[in-house]
Scaffold this motif. Structure first.
Motif, PDB file in Angstrom:
ATOM      1  N   HIS A  52      46.312  35.386  39.951  1.00 17.32           N
ATOM      2  CA  HIS A  52      47.320  36.197  40.633  1.00 17.32           C
ATOM      3  C   HIS A  52      48.099  35.255  41.555  1.00 17.32           C
ATOM      4  O   HIS A  52      47.484  34.497  42.325  1.00 17.32           O
ATOM      5  N   THR A  54      49.595  34.593  44.530  1.00 24.75           N
ATOM      6  CA  THR A  54      49.637  35.150  45.883  1.00 24.75           C
ATOM      7  C   THR A  54      49.609  33.999  46.888  1.00 24.75           C
ATOM      8  O   THR A  54      49.431  32.827  46.506  1.00 24.75           O
ATOM      9  N   THR A  57      46.303  32.191  46.519  1.00 24.18           N
ATOM     10  CA  THR A  57      46.294  31.259  45.389  1.00 24.18           C
ATOM     11  C   THR A  57      47.099  30.011  45.747  1.00 24.18           C
ATOM     12  O   THR A  57      46.757  28.888  45.347  1.00 24.18           O
ATOM     13  N   ASP A 125      41.675  34.269  35.514  1.00 17.54           N
ATOM     14  CA  ASP A 125      41.296  35.499  36.218  1.00 17.54           C
ATOM     15  C   ASP A 125      41.522  36.639  35.234  1.00 17.54           C
ATOM     16  O   ASP A 125      42.605  37.197  35.159  1.00 17.54           O
ATOM     17  N   ASN A 340      45.602  47.369  44.105  1.00 20.06           N
ATOM     18  CA  ASN A 340      45.531  46.546  45.317  1.00 20.06           C
ATOM     19  C   ASN A 340      46.516  45.381  45.272  1.00 20.06           C
ATOM     20  O   ASN A 340      47.035  44.969  46.302  1.00 20.06           O
ATOM     21  N   GLY A 346      46.807  42.431  47.612  1.00 20.37           N
ATOM     22  CA  GLY A 346      45.547  41.928  47.075  1.00 20.37           C
ATOM     23  C   GLY A 346      44.519  41.776  48.182  1.00 20.37           C
ATOM     24  O   GLY A 346      44.722  42.234  49.307  1.00 20.37           O
ATOM     25  N   HIS A 347      43.441  41.109  47.856  1.00 21.46           N
ATOM     26  CA  HIS A 347      42.380  40.939  48.857  1.00 21.46           C
ATOM     27  C   HIS A 347      42.900  40.090  50.009  1.00 21.46           C
ATOM     28  O   HIS A 347      43.610  39.103  49.790  1.00 21.46           O
ATOM     29  N   MET A 352      39.265  35.845  50.161  1.00 19.41           N
ATOM     30  CA  MET A 352      39.639  34.923  49.078  1.00 19.41           C
ATOM     31  C   MET A 352      39.214  33.498  49.437  1.00 19.41           C
ATOM     32  O   MET A 352      39.035  32.652  48.554  1.00 19.41           O
ATOM     33  N   PHE A 356      37.822  31.248  46.514  1.00 19.49           N
ATOM     34  CA  PHE A 356      38.575  30.055  46.117  1.00 19.49           C
ATOM     35  C   PHE A 356      37.880  28.764  46.531  1.00 19.49           C
ATOM     36  O   PHE A 356      38.084  27.713  45.913  1.00 19.49           O
TER      37      PHE A 356
HETATM   38  N1  ADE Z   1      42.557  38.847  43.506  1.00 13.59           N
HETATM   39  C1  ADE Z   1      42.477  39.862  44.364  1.00 13.59           C
HETATM   40  N2  ADE Z   1      43.174  39.599  45.482  1.00 13.59           N
HETATM   41  C2  ADE Z   1      43.729  38.371  45.323  1.00 13.59           C
HETATM   42  C3  ADE Z   1      44.547  37.564  46.144  1.00 13.59           C
HETATM   43  N3  ADE Z   1      44.933  37.957  47.347  1.00 13.59           N
HETATM   44  N4  ADE Z   1      44.920  36.365  45.650  1.00 13.59           N
HETATM   45  C4  ADE Z   1      44.508  35.973  44.420  1.00 13.59           C
HETATM   46  N5  ADE Z   1      43.732  36.693  43.614  1.00 13.59           N
HETATM   47  C5  ADE Z   1      43.332  37.891  44.071  1.00 13.59           C
END
Ligand code: ADE
Length: 418
Positions: A52, A54, A57, A125, A340, A346-347, A352, A356
């Motif tokens: 994802h 984000t 990431t 993912d 989400n 996302g989270h 994360m 990560f």
């Molecule tokens: N999966 C769930 N939330 C995420 C995030 N914030 N960044 C990357 N992968 C995710």
């Protein structure tokens, strides 16, 4: 003092600010990045990553680049890309193949473009990159040292590939690390699912009957957070042990078809398909809200919902109103995609951070283990899992006890207590 509004900045500059903001909550990835900068464990290694896109990431990507990696990214879901984070990464010199809202064809084209990088490591993912590599470019597998998989759905797919002897290189199931699934799946999915549904609908949770389909780590987190907002939670399950756990955690447990008669909000988190199906929509009350938090948009049978409906209209971003032939309305959120990431961010970065950190350390480990692992799905090495836990605790300023020598020996012996 220069005074400006974020909105006056370019998309990439906005993304950079948000990446920095997330980075403040990712101290473990930061420590790893600092070590990677010195040791360069990934020097010259080509990585194709399907994640994802984000701000979290982005922080991982910058850490890997600091370790010497030559990284390209593509999205792991058509609706989860944060375009500002993507623009910022491109500005930082990391190619990103992703546009929020891309259609399926573009989504797969982007995966193929990421594979043109001829990866030596893959990060996935949901396993779309790995499955595409094996379907369309099997020849690439020979040069891949190994890969990592971030999520439950991806691990299940990869185990099925390994069982069918179709997997061409070793993959580490990052999802299954304790410092990943106990926290990311539970607290991350829990909070961000409630966040996505709240942002898209602005509903009051208190007093609502919320039906959570699936009581794995994600379902547990969603149920807990919905209850914390004042909802009455009903859990539905197919696994007797998980159902028992839900009952003893204090939730009502019943068959989904029964729950459909009373539920106000339905959230799927099972990893399976057609969990909410025609028979369920027929039973639902007028005004029921349905959302999915699982990886793929297959948990809610949308074609079945469409077949029952005479009309459909978008009434708010991420809210589609279906008017059924019978006259009642059902509200589908985020086109059935993971709510989400579709309707929220996302989270949160803090969780994360651990997922990560596991990713970065597993990539480093795979490079060290080059040539020593057969194609299969492997657990995260226990040392890595514990190290991530230690680093996270220390970043939170939490100290813990350690065993005395006497206690350590006692645990290793078969001495009785008397
Ligand atoms: N999966 C769930 N939330 C995420 C995030 N914030 N960044 C990357 N992968 C995710």
């Amino acid at each position: 003092m220069k005074n400006y509004d974020v909105k006056d900045l370019s998309l990439a500059e906005q993304g950079k600010l948000r990446i920095d903001w997330a980075g403040r909550e990712m101290p473990v990835v930061k420590v790893i990045k600092q070590r990677f900068a010195k040791e360069k464990p990934l020097e010259g290694i080509r990585i194709s990553a399907c994640l994802h896109i984000t701000t979290e990431t982005a922080n991982l990507s910058l850490a890997l680049r600091e370790g010497g990696a030559d990284l390209v990214l593509c999205a792991s879901n058509p609706l989860s890309t944060q375009d500002d984070a993507a623009a910022a990464l491109v500005d930082y010199g990391i190619p990103v193949n992703a546009i929020r809202g891309e259609d399926n064809e573009t989504y797969y084209r982007h995966i193929l473009t990421a594979l043109e990088h001829k990866p030596q490591l893959t990060m996935d993912d949901g396993a779309d990159l790995v499955s595409t590599l094996h379907k369309e470019h099997t020849e690439l597998a020979a040069d891949v040292i190994g890969g990592t998989e971030e999520t439950t759905t991806g691990v299940i797919r990869l185990r099925n590939m390994a069982r069918a002897r179709k997997l061409g290189y070793p993959i580490i199931a990052v999802n299954d690390a304790q410092t990943k699934r106990f926290f990311d799946n539970r607290y991350g999915t829990g909070q961000s699912t409630i966040d996505g549904i709240t942002r898209s609908t602005n509903i009051l949770w208190a007093g609502r009957k919320v039906v959570v389909c699936g009581y794995g780590w994600c379902g547990k987190g969603i149920a807990k957070r919905a209850q914390g907002m004042g909802a009455q939670v009903i859990v539905t399950e197919v696994n007797p042990i998980s159902a028992l756990e839900a009952a003893m955690d204090g939730y009502q447990v019943m068959p989904l078809i029964e729950a459909c008669k009373v539920g106000d909000i339905f959230i799927t988190a099972t990893g399976n398909k057609n969990v909410l199906d025609k028979a369920h929509f027929v039973q639902m009350k007028d005004g029921a809200i349905v959302a999915n938090s699982g990886h793929f948009n297959v948990e809610i049978n949308i074609p079945a919902l469409e077949s029952l409906s005479k009309s459909k209209r978008r009434i708010r971003p991420f809210v589609d109103e279906y008017t059924l032939n019978a006259g009642k309305h059902i509200y589908l959120l985020g086109e059935g995609r993971l709510i989400n990431l579709a309707a929220a961010e996302g989270h949160p970065a803090s969780v994360m951070d651990m997922s990560f950190a596991n990713q970065a350390l597993c990539l480093e480990w795979l490079v060290k283990m080059k040539g020593k692992l057969k194609p299969d799905v492997y657990p995260v090495p226990g040392d890595i899992d514990r190290e991530v836990g230690r680093l996270k605790l220390s970043s939170m300023g939490i100290a813990i006890d350690s065993l005395t020598e006497e206690q350590r020996k006692y645990l290793e012996s078969w001495e009785s207590g008397t």
